[in-house]
Design a protein around this motif. Structure first.
Motif, PDB file in Angstrom:
ATOM      1  N   TYR A  54      25.628   4.242 -24.854  1.00  9.07           N
ATOM      2  CA  TYR A  54      26.023   5.405 -24.051  1.00  9.07           C
ATOM      3  C   TYR A  54      26.674   4.947 -22.748  1.00  9.07           C
ATOM      4  N   TRP A  55      26.064   3.973 -22.095  1.00  5.19           N
ATOM      5  CA  TRP A  55      26.605   3.490 -20.818  1.00  5.19           C
ATOM      6  C   TRP A  55      27.961   2.820 -21.013  1.00  5.19           C
ATOM      7  N   ILE A  56      28.072   2.066 -22.093  1.00 10.01           N
ATOM      8  CA  ILE A  56      29.355   1.388 -22.331  1.00 10.01           C
ATOM      9  C   ILE A  56      30.472   2.420 -22.464  1.00 10.01           C
ATOM     10  N   LYS A  57      30.185   3.465 -23.228  1.00 12.94           N
ATOM     11  CA  LYS A  57      31.207   4.502 -23.402  1.00 12.94           C
ATOM     12  C   LYS A  57      31.549   5.163 -22.073  1.00 12.94           C
ATOM     13  N   GLU A  58      30.504   5.479 -21.298  1.00 10.96           N
ATOM     14  CA  GLU A  58      30.759   6.135 -20.009  1.00 10.96           C
ATOM     15  C   GLU A  58      31.598   5.238 -19.098  1.00 10.96           C
ATOM     16  N   LEU A  59      31.273   3.936 -19.120  1.00  7.89           N
ATOM     17  CA  LEU A  59      32.031   3.021 -18.259  1.00  7.89           C
ATOM     18  C   LEU A  59      33.484   2.923 -18.716  1.00  7.89           C
ATOM     19  N   GLN A  60      33.683   2.870 -20.020  1.00  7.33           N
ATOM     20  CA  GLN A  60      35.048   2.806 -20.528  1.00  7.33           C
ATOM     21  C   GLN A  60      35.857   4.005 -20.039  1.00  7.33           C
ATOM     22  N   ARG A  61      35.179   5.122 -19.987  1.00  9.64           N
ATOM     23  CA  ARG A  61      35.878   6.337 -19.575  1.00  9.64           C
ATOM     24  C   ARG A  61      36.044   6.431 -18.056  1.00  9.64           C
ATOM     25  N   GLN A  62      34.966   6.139 -17.338  1.00 11.22           N
ATOM     26  CA  GLN A  62      34.935   6.502 -15.915  1.00 11.22           C
ATOM     27  C   GLN A  62      35.171   5.337 -14.951  1.00 11.22           C
ATOM     28  N   ALA A  63      34.791   4.150 -15.384  1.00  8.96           N
ATOM     29  CA  ALA A  63      34.785   3.076 -14.385  1.00  8.96           C
ATOM     30  C   ALA A  63      36.170   2.469 -14.209  1.00  8.96           C
ATOM     31  N   ASN A  64      36.267   1.627 -13.201  1.00  9.75           N
ATOM     32  CA  ASN A  64      37.470   0.860 -12.935  1.00  9.75           C
ATOM     33  C   ASN A  64      37.785  -0.010 -14.153  1.00  9.75           C
ATOM     34  N   THR A 108      19.966  -0.111 -10.693  1.00 12.18           N
ATOM     35  CA  THR A 108      19.729   1.338 -10.784  1.00 12.18           C
ATOM     36  C   THR A 108      18.460   1.636 -11.572  1.00 12.18           C
ATOM     37  N   ALA A 109      17.953   2.848 -11.394  1.00  6.82           N
ATOM     38  CA  ALA A 109      16.750   3.275 -12.113  1.00  6.82           C
ATOM     39  C   ALA A 109      17.155   3.771 -13.500  1.00  6.82           C
ATOM     40  N   GLY A 110      16.360   3.410 -14.515  1.00  6.59           N
ATOM     41  CA  GLY A 110      16.704   3.814 -15.876  1.00  6.59           C
ATOM     42  C   GLY A 110      16.205   5.208 -16.233  1.00  6.59           C
ATOM     43  N   GLN A 111      15.309   5.742 -15.421  1.00  7.52           N
ATOM     44  CA  GLN A 111      14.765   7.061 -15.735  1.00  7.52           C
ATOM     45  C   GLN A 111      15.850   8.125 -15.731  1.00  7.52           C
ATOM     46  N   GLU A 112      15.681   9.087 -16.657  1.00  8.51           N
ATOM     47  CA  GLU A 112      16.705  10.091 -16.895  1.00  8.51           C
ATOM     48  C   GLU A 112      17.123  10.832 -15.622  1.00  8.51           C
ATOM     49  N   ARG A 113      16.156  11.164 -14.796  1.00 14.93           N
ATOM     50  CA  ARG A 113      16.487  12.015 -13.641  1.00 14.93           C
ATOM     51  C   ARG A 113      17.430  11.319 -12.655  1.00 14.93           C
ATOM     52  N   TYR A 114      17.539   9.978 -12.751  1.00 15.45           N
ATOM     53  CA  TYR A 114      18.410   9.286 -11.802  1.00 15.45           C
ATOM     54  C   TYR A 114      19.785   8.982 -12.385  1.00 15.45           C
ATOM     55  N   ARG A 115      20.044   9.503 -13.600  1.00 17.81           N
ATOM     56  CA  ARG A 115      21.276   9.107 -14.267  1.00 17.81           C
ATOM     57  C   ARG A 115      22.519   9.465 -13.447  1.00 17.81           C
ATOM     58  N   SER A 116      22.423  10.606 -12.772  1.00 18.15           N
ATOM     59  CA  SER A 116      23.612  11.071 -12.039  1.00 18.15           C
ATOM     60  C   SER A 116      23.990  10.147 -10.882  1.00 18.15           C
ATOM     61  N   LEU A 117      23.005   9.301 -10.463  1.00 18.15           N
ATOM     62  CA  LEU A 117      23.318   8.400  -9.344  1.00 18.15           C
ATOM     63  C   LEU A 117      24.251   7.264  -9.765  1.00 18.15           C
TER      64      LEU A 117
END
Ligand SMILES: Nc1nc2c(ncn2[C@@H]2O[C@H](COP(=O)(O)OP(=O)(O)OP(=O)(O)O)[C@@H](O)[C@H]2O)c(=O)[nH]1
Ligand SMILES: [Mg+2]
Ligand SMILES: [Zn+2]
Ligand SMILES: [Zn+2]
Ligand SMILES: [Zn+2]
Ligand SMILES: [Zn+2]
Ligand SMILES: [Zn+2]
Lengths: 231, 463
Positions: A125-135, A88-97
């Motif tokens: 930040y990503w680790i937290k999001e994954l803990q919450r959202q991912a499988n 994935t792209a690290g730039q902010e605008r692609y975060r939603s992807l």
């Protein structure tokens, strides 16, 4: 049947992390075994594939093996693992992807740059999001890149260890430039995923043995073999 | 629908009319077998000769009957009907009801050797004994006619029997070249003498002699003249089964055998008139009945269904579709009826029946369709209202949310473009395994785009 299935496995991997930490470079090193000093920032998310081979010994001697996997569970030829990698792209605008790609990934490699303090914040930040959202089954690997720039290091391995032990994550330091540890990273992921797979298969098989149902799969497998064309 | 066979049919009278027309006046002329001059009783060989004979031999005598006693009047002496015919004996005028004919000589007497003149019934009755002008040959005529009729129907029966033979042969034999030719010749002996029995032309090397397979007579083969034609066995079979009881399987078996129209029987115009027209008529009638029943059943079914429904209220889209479908079917029915009429195979009374049915359907549509249209509009309006409510109820997005969602939409569209390009590249590289993954991803992207579009509503592009 068990053996046949375990001969070839396919896993989905997603790479996440701040821009310019070297996600694409790590993937390029793994897939093409090359490195570009000047590469363009990724747009959206790129798709790449690469296969690696695990020998029987790789799996049996792995630290993840708690002896539930025995020598006759695995084919003597070992196992080929195919990775489908979404970079994935690290730039902010692609975060939603990102969510679209980590949602059902088998493993997520979260990359930071050991010379950039802020990149670790983004990784957290990503680790937290994954803990919450991912499988819940998704394996998360926190990976520090640019190990070759050890002199400019801003993030010590101890800082990270503290963090990974809380969340029970894997922890790697690699260099896309020199290739150090890159293959080991993917190989470890492969072994972890394969063993996980074998274990869940084992569980399935034992339940099958206890029930008196006829294994239909066995039969269909035989018939398809008969009908295989010679080409 | 099979094409009409052998031209347009008329109802066939079972009794053929005699070849010489029946005498028209009250006094029947002698039957055709014995034509003789009514004045001098000389036998004549033909009617034309008799006409010539009368013109040349007896016309002068007419002038010898005096007319100076004729009375001018335009009323019948007996009943006051208008009339201008004078009785040649009493000279008064009479209408056609009161005048007759008798043989009169120049002395204004009835005379066997006189000429035929108009005489009133009074004059005839007054002098009944001298000579009865009524030479009643009706019985003799009837007898002759009957004989002829019996002959005719015998002949028709014979031809019918031969057709039956053809039919049985088709049912029971292997149909091949050899068997067909043998059978064709075995039906009747061919007459090799004389002219064409239909047009009386002589045969030459240009106009070759052919034989009707049913009556065996010589006929011309020219299709333009139409003295005879070759009827394909398949066609003949369709005609022959009209008045026969034969199982569907058997029928289809023979139909299949004869499908290729390899063989045909030459049949003359006369035989067609005598025995085939009857069957053509039956077949047409049968086909009309079949079709008519079909039309009527469809009409009954649909109109009953529609009448049992309440068209003034439409529950949902499914119901709407159902109703519309019914009307479409009716519309198609009308078109089918028109098509059937326009094929030109229907007789006048058949057309009348069909047109009546058509008009009933049209009237039904005219009454009921507006009801449906109205309730459709009501339904549409309701749905529009509902949609409006949903739009109004949708929570207003904050400016930031709006911007985020719009940005996400743009990014998603970019990604869609990228993955689509990748897909094409992979396809060229034949990486079929990976195509599936990309496919799934494209679906995901599409889903998210749709979801975003829904959330943004018509605010996608406004600022
Ligand atoms: N010295 C050194 N430089 C590296 C290494 N890995 C990547 N780089 C450099 O870091 C820069 C960014 O690398 P990328 O792979 O494009 O980074 P990225 O994470 O994919 O960035 P985005 O695509 O924007 O998310 C490039 O100029 C690389 O040459 C490494 O291990 N050592
Ligand atoms: Mg990149
Ligand atoms: Zn005469
Ligand atoms: Zn008179
Ligand atoms: Zn009168
Ligand atoms: Zn002729
Ligand atoms: Zn004939």
């Amino acid at each position: 049947m068990n053996r046949q299935r375990s001969k070839q496995s396919q896993f989905k991997i997603v790479l996440l992390g701040e821009s310019a930490v070297g996600k694409s470079s790590v993937v390029q090193r793994f897939v093409k075994n090359s490195f570009d000093e000047y590469r363009e920032s990724t747009i959206g998310a790129a798709f790449l594939t690469q296969s690696i081979h695990l020998s029987k010994n790789d799996i049996l001697s792995s630290g993840d093996n708690d002896n539930s996997i025995t020598t006759d569970t695995i084919d003597d030829d070992g196992i080929t693992v195919k990775f489908e990698i979404w970079d994935t792209a690290g730039q902010e605008r692609y975060r939603s992807l990102a969510s679209m790609y980590y949602r059902n990934a088998n493993a997520a490699i979260i990359v930071y740059d050991i010379t950039q303090l802020e990149s670790l914040d983004k990784a957290k930040y990503w680790i937290k999001e994954l803990q919450r959202q991912a499988n819940k089954d998704t394996i998360i690997i926190l990976t520090g890149n640019k190990l070759d720039l050890n002199d400019e290091r801003k993030i010590s391995i101890d800082d990270v260890n503290e963090f990974t032990s809380i969340y029970n994550l894997l922890n790697f330091e690699v260099s896309a430039k020199t290739g150090e540890n890159v293959n080991q990273l993917f190989k470890d992921i492969a072994i972890k995923l394969v063993i996980k797979n074998l274990k869940s298969n084992n569980n399935l098989n034992t339940t099958n043995k206890h029930s008196n149902t006829i294994n239909l799969n066995q039969n269909t497998n035989n018939t398809t073999n008969d009908q295989n064309c010679a080409c | 629908m099979k094409p009409r066979i052998l031209g347009k049919s008329k109802p066939v009278p079972d009794t053929p009319s005699p070849s010489v027309s029946t005498p028209s006046s009250t006094i029947p002329s002698p039957p055709p077998q014995s034509i003789q001059c009514p004045i001098c009783n000389i036998p004549m060989s033909s009617l034309i000769k008799l006409n010539n004979h009368i013109d040349s031999q007896h016309l002068n005598q007419r002038q010898s009957i005096p007319r100076n006693h004729y009375i001018k009047s335009n009323k019948c002496h007996k009943c006051n009907n208008s009339s201008i015919t004078n009785c040649c004996i009493c000279g008064l005028t009479f209408c056609s009801n009161h005048i007759n004919r008798g043989k009169v000589n120049s002395l204004l007497e009835f005379d066997k050797n006189g000429i035929w003149c108009d005489c009133c019934i009074d004059c005839i009755n007054k002098l009944p004994n001298i000579i009865s002008p009524i030479n009643n040959l009706t019985d003799e005529f009837k007898e002759l006619r009957n004989k002829r009729l019996i002959n005719e129907s015998l002949k028709n029966l014979l031809l019918d029997r031969r057709l039956d033979k053809v039919f049985n042969w088709m049912l029971n034999n292997v149909i091949n070249e050899e068997s067909f030719i043998n059978f064709e010749k075995s039906l009747v002996n061919w007459n090799n003498q004389g002219n064409c029995q239909c047009c009386l032309n002589t045969f030459t090397w240009l106009n070759r002699r052919h034989h009707c397979r049913i009556c065996g007579e010589s006929v011309c083969g020219d299709l333009q003249k139409g003295c005879s034609m070759i009827v394909p066995l398949g066609m003949l079979f369709e005609l022959l089964i009209v008045d026969k009881d034969i199982s569907i399987q058997e029928r289809d078996r023979i139909r299949n055998l004869l499908k290729k129209d390899k063989f045909g029987l030459r049949i003359c115009k006369e035989c067609k008139r005598r025995v085939l027209n009857k069957k053509v008529f039956l077949l047409d009638k049968q086909q009309f009945d079949d079709e008519m029943v079909k039309f009527f059943n469809i009409w009954k079914l649909i109109s009953k269904k529609l009448e049992s429904e309440d068209l003034s209220f439409i529950k949902d889209d499914l119901e709407n579709k159902l109703y519309v479908n019914y009307f479409n079917k009716l519309d198609k029915l009308i078109k089918d009826i028109d098509l059937f009429i326009n094929k030109g195979n229907c007789k006048n009374d058949e057309i009348r029946i069909l047109t009546n049915l058509k008009n009933v359907i049209i009237k039904f549509i005219k009454i009921n369709l507006p009801i449906l249209r109205k309730s459709q509009n009501v339904k549409l309006e309701k749905e529009r209202q509902k949609l409006q409510n949903i739009i109004n109820d949708r929570p207003k997005l904050s400016k930031r949310e709006l911007r985020e969602k719009r940005d996400k939409l743009i990014v998603l569209n970019e990604q869609k473009f990228l993955v689509t390009e990748m897909y094409e590249t992979f396809k060229k590289q034949r990486r079929f395994d990976d195509l599936k993954t990309l496919d799934i991803n494209l679906e995901d992207i599409e889903k998210e785009i749709n979801q975003l579009n829904l959330e943004l509503g018509d605010e996608t592009f406004t600022i």
